[in-house]
Design an enzyme around this catalytic site. Sequence first.
Site, PDB file in Angstrom:
ATOM      1  N   TYR A 477       0.810  -1.223   0.000  1.00  0.00           N
ATOM      2  CA  TYR A 477       0.000   0.000   0.000  1.00  0.00           C
ATOM      3  C   TYR A 477       0.844   1.274   0.000  1.00  0.00           C
ATOM      4  CZ  TYR A 477      -2.695  -3.740   2.282  1.00  0.00           C
ATOM      5  OH  TYR A 477      -3.253  -4.956   2.623  1.00  0.00           O
ATOM      6  N   HIS A 478       2.009   1.255  -0.672  1.00  0.00           N
ATOM      7  CA  HIS A 478       2.920   2.393  -0.618  1.00  0.00           C
ATOM      8  C   HIS A 478       3.314   2.901  -2.000  1.00  0.00           C
ATOM      9  CE1 HIS A 478       4.354   0.462   3.431  1.00  0.00           C
ATOM     10  NE2 HIS A 478       3.190   1.101   3.558  1.00  0.00           N
ATOM     11  N   PRO A 479       2.377   3.208  -2.893  1.00  0.00           N
ATOM     12  CA  PRO A 479       2.771   3.709  -4.217  1.00  0.00           C
ATOM     13  C   PRO A 479       3.350   5.118  -4.139  1.00  0.00           C
ATOM     14  CG  PRO A 479       0.398   3.905  -3.944  1.00  0.00           C
ATOM     15  CD  PRO A 479       0.906   3.159  -2.735  1.00  0.00           C
TER      16      PRO A 479
END
Length: 537
Positions: A477-479
């Site tokens: 969940y870290h774009p």
Amino acid sequence: MAYRQVPGNARAVERLLVECSMFDYVIVGAGSAGCVLAARLSGDPSVKVALIEAGGRDDAPEIHTPITFARLFKTKYDWDFATEPEPYLDNRRVYLPRGRMFGGSSSMNAMIYIRGHRNDYDEWASGGASGWSYAEILPYFIKSEANERGQDQFHGAFGPLTVSDGRSRHGLVDAFLAAATEAGLEENSDFNGARQEGVGRYQLTQRKGLRCSAALAYLHPASQRPNLTIISAGLATRILFEKKRAVGVEIARDTGLEEIMAEREVLLAAGAYGSPQLLLLSGIGPANDLKMLQIEVRENLPVGHNLQDHPVAGITLFTDVETLFTALSPENIELLQKDGRGPLTSNVAEAGAFMRTRPGLSAPDIQYYFVPAMFYDEGLSAPFDHAFTIGSCLLKPTSKGKVSLRCARPDAKPRILHNYFAAEEDRQSIIEGIRTLMKMTQRAPLRDVTRKPHLMPASDRDADIWEHIKRVVQTCYHPTSTCAIGSVVDPELRVFGVDGLRVVDASVMPSVIRGNTNAPTIMIAEKASDMLRGSVH
């Protein structure tokens, strides 16, 4: 202006636009960065600020009860993106949840407070992002933070964002910590202090056992200011220009299209997927891609390129120890409501570690997450037994992906290809990370609480570990990095080639940091707020 009362927090009054209105700043996206910008800029009563959010209020109980965040997946609170078929994962599509509500993804994340490694920021600065070295950004982390441990050279105690020790304290976490230290990892009680490496419990963005999102920390306290207009359920469709200057944003609501005009600047804070999508729809991006969709090219920039994320692959083992599987009991609900304690305060990933998989690395390449529960199938399947999960996350991928338009419709989801594990170096790091975890589970503290495997590689051979990774890997969940400093924006986050337009969110990171990205995104917005007000530290 017209006013109406809306459900949820008693203080919440949403100001509705009844005609085209002029503001000093128009902010697109009420996620982590947008909440900070709205609160900081509207702190000057002479400045009029509009904050546009495509979703709605952060009013679901699952938002505020830490353990239930995965229940928000694939609901109205989630953008519910997915990758294109990933070529190195046997063409699997990977689910990409993103928060669509006040607070954005800070309203449905695992609340882990990590800043990244100091080398990350020094690398940014040495690569041309002047002003973004570790020494220069540390004051903004401190400014944002209200750490319950108090203030020191690394931490703040008086900021809006509450940071606290976890209150769940599940016993299986102790077994993980003991096994990790037996395996040679040093204990570390503060991953955001003097050093990042080691193993320990995570600090969390929680306040009295409940989620402390960017909306709770920044937006709600500012929401009653007369100079702040919050527009919900408004999808930004394009940026409005007069010649080379951004002058506003067009939004679509149930009542039709509206123009929200900006006297000073338009600030994009829609995230690493949303901000590039809006730029592309507005004619700022790779010229060839835009021409193919018959979008007039305003500025030829590599918008959407350089996409980076943290892929994470886990192993899961059954246990006879009671886990979070049974946490939602009447007794635990009462414990949360009365005392702000107990299993329902769990952020699920309660502890972890940072480590290097091979000599010669200047900083960790793997982060671990320990979950005293069964977490599998990208969080979309409910647990069916007592189990624990340990995730191995690739911290500094060299593989790059791309965000592009599927079509010229603003309501169409963007095309997202992360290109996970295109680089052999990335594959070797995560394989070694999983192999180390497998050895760790054979240490007495974890072996003694294990019944049998649930999801594990068939052996410790590279081929078997890689097959396992391809089956279970998901986003962490870290774009980041799709509007990076140096290629799309300058060090003051101004979009090249146009005036009055900045991007302020995780997309401006030149490269993904080593760790969870929520705290760094808040830091970026704190620094940008000072830039806009002319008071950079």
